[in-house]
Scaffold this active site. Structure first.
Site, PDB file in Angstrom:
ATOM      1  CG  HIS A 161      36.421   8.251  29.116  1.00 41.99           C
ATOM      2  ND1 HIS A 161      36.951   9.488  28.874  1.00 41.99           N
ATOM      3  CD2 HIS A 161      36.245   7.676  27.902  1.00 41.99           C
ATOM      4  CE1 HIS A 161      37.094   9.665  27.567  1.00 41.99           C
ATOM      5  NE2 HIS A 161      36.656   8.576  26.962  1.00 41.99           N
ATOM      6  CG  ASP A 171      34.974   1.073  24.323  1.00 43.69           C
ATOM      7  OD1 ASP A 171      34.472   1.786  25.204  1.00 43.69           O
ATOM      8  OD2 ASP A 171      34.345   0.647  23.345  1.00 43.69           O
TER       9      ASP A 171
END
Length: 421
Positions: A41, A13
């Site tokens: 993503h 992340d």
């Protein structure tokens, strides 16, 4: 020719989608080289906001192609939904290819993941990723190349299903039938056959033609199955060297390794997280979930665990990957903090240590902090590193000196163009 690999430098992340979307404009081929649809993503550009789980984040690059690589495990139904999301935004998908050696994530993989989490798990996303990789190791999976020979695929299903159904019965779940799964294979073959390529020939055709290739990793080294905080890890190797392993080329051909880190730390799921904080200034970073860059998981929507920047983690992942460049994302989230803490070392059982500890020791460490002054002004409009506030530049310089690499990109917002270089 250039072969670059971009990987996470923390717990996942970090902003890899944004960086791939930005860097892919100079690339002929972008390859997603490991993982499945258990993480996302986030890409924000002129086409909209996208949370990509399987398709490489460079899909918006009109001048190149994208490959879902051999090291991945792919749920074809999820891939179909993701393709539709992108096509609905007006983006052509003719450049998307799938490695014939990529493994197919089947319905029973996902069901087993759900059953095992109920029985006592580690906080997986219940997407079946670990089970798909487990059956890969057992040599009891289908690969995408099997969709090109459905008679063979059916025979393989007949051999695999007794093992699967024995597990299902152990958990009190219903059996799967060959007919049900074969019908899905027929549907997938019709949809994806034209995208399936021999990955070795395909990739080496780009290498031999001196093209620019960018490999995209999922998650990060702290979640690596071998080198991360086992057992609180993913089921693949999100490290730079694995791009060569799964791609089928010499690691000597990798020219550049880019690590992506947040200007603070975040994690999802169980496991040790030394710099975690639960209130105070760190909680100001989270947001309320109404913005695409707020601290909530792209796949799960779960609120992320937050903490201060952890230098021992970055030093460890740099040791593993050998970062030529570090991209430091979300520095704008620190714009309104008068002081910023940085973990520079760990104390273990009363002693400051100079090595990265194992998982059980990591549960016991205490972070050793230094406090740096904040800059108390907006960075969102800045596009050159030299124009950043002096205290932001000091923050970056501290990271460079302690980690032993160079920060070449600084994210100042979620959009592709909100980047200082």
């Amino acid at each position: 020719m250039s072969i670059s690999v971009l990987v996470g430098a923390q717990w996942g992340d970090e902003g890899k989608g944004k960086m791939i979307d930005y860097l892919s404009r100079d690339c002929d081929l972008i390859v997603r080289f490991q993982g499945g649809d258990n993480a996302g993503h986030t890409v924000i550009n002129e086409h909209g906001v996208f949370k990509l789980h399987l398709i490489p984040s460079g899909i918006f690059n009109k001048g190149g192609e994208c490959l879902i690589g051999t090291g991945t495990v792919v749920n074809p139904d999820v891939l179909e939904d993701e393709i539709k999301q992108i096509e609905d935004a007006g983006v052509r998908m003719s450049g998307l290819k799938i490695s014939g050696k990529a493994h197919i994530l089947m319905p029973y993989h996902q069901k087993l993941d759900e059953l095992m989490e109920v029985a006592g798990g580690i906080g997986t996303t219940k997407r079946g990723i670990g089970q798909a990789y487990s059956y890969k190791a057992l040599r009891k999976n289908l690969r995408f190349e099997d969709l090109l020979n459905l008679n063979s695929a059916r025979k393989k299903l007949e051999a695999i299903l007794p093992v699967i159904n024995n597990q299902m019965r152990a958990y009190g779940a219903e059996d799967y039938t060959v007919d049900f799964l074969y019908e899905k294979c027929e549907k997938w073959a019709e949809r994806f056959a034209s995208m399936i390529v021999d990955p070795i020939r395909y990739l080496h055709s780009y290498i031999d033609a001196d093209k620019n290739i960018l490999f995209e990793g999922q998650l990060a080294a702290m979640k690596d199955i071998d080198l991360g905080i086992y057992p609180y890890v993913t089921s693949s190797n999100p490290t730079a060297a694995y791009a060569a392993v799964s791609g089928g080329f010499s690691a000597k051909k990798i020219d550049h390794v880019i690590g992506v880190a947040k200007a603070f730390s975040s994690a999802v799921g169980a496991g040790p997280f030394p710099t975690e904080e639960f209130e105070g200034d760190i909680d100001l970073i989270r947001g309320k979930g109404d913005k695409p860059d707020d601290e909530f998981g792209a796949r799960t929507g779960r609120s992320r665990r937050l903490g201060w920047l952890d230098i021992p983690v970055l030093k460890y992942t740099n040791l593993i990957n050998g970062f030529d460049t570090l991209a430091l994302c979300k520095i704008d989230k620190l714009d309104n903090l008068p002081e910023i803490k940085v973990c520079v070392a760990y104390e273990l059982d009363g002693e400051v240590i100079d090595y990265f500890p194992n998982t059980e020791e990591l549960e016991r460490v205490k972070p050793v902090y230094e406090t740096l002054p904040g800059w108390m002004c907006s960075t969102k409009e800045i596009r050159r590193l030299e124009d950043l506030p002096e205290n932001a530049k000091k923050y970056i310089k501290t990271i460079e000196e302690l980690v032993g690499t160079t920060v070449g990109y600084v994210g100042v917002g979620p959009d592709r163009e909100e980047l200082a270089v």
